[in-house]
Design a protein around this motif. Structure first.
Motif, PDB file in Angstrom:
ATOM      1  N   GLN A  28       0.828  -1.204   0.000  1.00 41.31           N
ATOM      2  CA  GLN A  28       0.000   0.000   0.000  1.00 41.31           C
ATOM      3  C   GLN A  28       0.865   1.258   0.000  1.00 41.31           C
ATOM      4  O   GLN A  28       0.524   2.256  -0.643  1.00 41.31           O
ATOM      5  CB  GLN A  28      -0.925   0.006   1.214  1.00 41.31           C
ATOM      6  N   VAL A  29       1.977   1.214   0.714  1.00 42.05           N
ATOM      7  CA  VAL A  29       2.882   2.368   0.744  1.00 42.05           C
ATOM      8  C   VAL A  29       3.558   2.532  -0.613  1.00 42.05           C
ATOM      9  O   VAL A  29       3.659   3.636  -1.148  1.00 42.05           O
ATOM     10  CB  VAL A  29       3.926   2.214   1.869  1.00 42.05           C
ATOM     11  N   ARG A  30       4.016   1.406  -1.181  1.00 45.54           N
ATOM     12  CA  ARG A  30       4.705   1.476  -2.475  1.00 45.54           C
ATOM     13  C   ARG A  30       3.803   1.990  -3.591  1.00 45.54           C
ATOM     14  O   ARG A  30       4.255   2.688  -4.482  1.00 45.54           O
ATOM     15  CB  ARG A  30       5.248   0.101  -2.855  1.00 45.54           C
ATOM     16  N   GLU A  31       2.514   1.637  -3.554  1.00 48.39           N
ATOM     17  CA  GLU A  31       1.613   2.024  -4.629  1.00 48.39           C
ATOM     18  C   GLU A  31       0.939   3.380  -4.404  1.00 48.39           C
ATOM     19  O   GLU A  31       0.203   3.844  -5.262  1.00 48.39           O
ATOM     20  CB  GLU A  31       0.550   0.939  -4.824  1.00 48.39           C
ATOM     21  N   ARG A  32       1.190   4.024  -3.299  1.00 51.35           N
ATOM     22  CA  ARG A  32       0.581   5.323  -3.011  1.00 51.35           C
ATOM     23  C   ARG A  32       1.102   6.352  -3.988  1.00 51.35           C
ATOM     24  O   ARG A  32       2.297   6.467  -4.222  1.00 51.35           O
ATOM     25  CB  ARG A  32       0.916   5.746  -1.573  1.00 51.35           C
ATOM     26  N   LEU A  53       8.977   6.735   0.276  1.00 45.69           N
ATOM     27  CA  LEU A  53       7.924   5.732   0.441  1.00 45.69           C
ATOM     28  C   LEU A  53       8.470   4.319   0.247  1.00 45.69           C
ATOM     29  O   LEU A  53       8.074   3.393   0.957  1.00 45.69           O
ATOM     30  CB  LEU A  53       6.771   5.993  -0.533  1.00 45.69           C
ATOM     31  N   ASP A  54       9.399   4.141  -0.674  1.00 49.53           N
ATOM     32  CA  ASP A  54      10.022   2.828  -0.848  1.00 49.53           C
ATOM     33  C   ASP A  54      10.798   2.429   0.406  1.00 49.53           C
ATOM     34  O   ASP A  54      10.783   1.270   0.819  1.00 49.53           O
ATOM     35  CB  ASP A  54      10.949   2.822  -2.063  1.00 49.53           C
ATOM     36  N   ARG A  55      11.469   3.415   1.009  1.00 51.46           N
ATOM     37  CA  ARG A  55      12.211   3.131   2.244  1.00 51.46           C
ATOM     38  C   ARG A  55      11.253   2.750   3.367  1.00 51.46           C
ATOM     39  O   ARG A  55      11.500   1.790   4.107  1.00 51.46           O
ATOM     40  CB  ARG A  55      13.027   4.356   2.625  1.00 51.46           C
ATOM     41  N   VAL A  56      10.146   3.480   3.494  1.00 51.64           N
ATOM     42  CA  VAL A  56       9.144   3.168   4.521  1.00 51.64           C
ATOM     43  C   VAL A  56       8.555   1.784   4.274  1.00 51.64           C
ATOM     44  O   VAL A  56       8.382   0.994   5.210  1.00 51.64           O
ATOM     45  CB  VAL A  56       8.030   4.243   4.539  1.00 51.64           C
ATOM     46  N   ALA A  57       8.274   1.463   3.015  1.00 55.82           N
ATOM     47  CA  ALA A  57       7.713   0.155   2.686  1.00 55.82           C
ATOM     48  C   ALA A  57       8.688  -0.958   3.065  1.00 55.82           C
ATOM     49  O   ALA A  57       8.272  -2.007   3.574  1.00 55.82           O
ATOM     50  CB  ALA A  57       7.370   0.087   1.207  1.00 55.82           C
ATOM     51  N   GLY A  58       9.968  -0.734   2.819  1.00 57.06           N
ATOM     52  CA  GLY A  58      10.965  -1.734   3.209  1.00 57.06           C
ATOM     53  C   GLY A  58      11.007  -1.932   4.712  1.00 57.06           C
ATOM     54  O   GLY A  58      11.097  -3.072   5.196  1.00 57.06           O
TER      55      GLY A  58
END
Length: 99
Positions: A28-32, A53-58
């Motif tokens: 969901q974070v990556r696709e935002r 956002l990619d870092r948060v998703a990781g």
């Protein structure tokens, strides 16, 4: 104590959250996506936002993996404890040594 001042009943893993709340998942974070900035490029740099956002998703993925591992470990420990308790109860019923 009045009802208004009491803590809400604790639900499975959702302390102080409504039952309708769902946690963010890494995908969901990556696709935002955010609306593009207007003319004059005021606002945030989209590349920086998506990199963050990619870092948060990781990080979320790592947390979810650690939580799943912790839950599996807790289940193994609970099963071992139940087996031990059953063995102790059988030993007591069979006239085993008293403490």
């Amino acid at each position: 104590m009045s009802v208004r001042n009491q803590r809400p009943a604790q639900r499975s893993g959702a302390t102080y959250r409504s039952s309708a709340y769902t946690s963010l998942l890494p995908w969901q974070v990556r696709e935002r996506r955010f609306r593009p900035v207007g003319l004059g490029r005021r606002g945030l740099d989209p590349d920086d936002v998506y990199a963050f956002l990619d870092r948060v998703a990781g990080d979320l993925a790592a947390v979810h993996a650690a939580l799943a591992a912790s839950r599996r470990e807790a289940a193994v420990i609970k099963d071992a404890l139940r087996r031990w308790q059953s063995e102790q109860a059988r030993a007591r019923q069979a006239g085993g040594p008293e403490r």
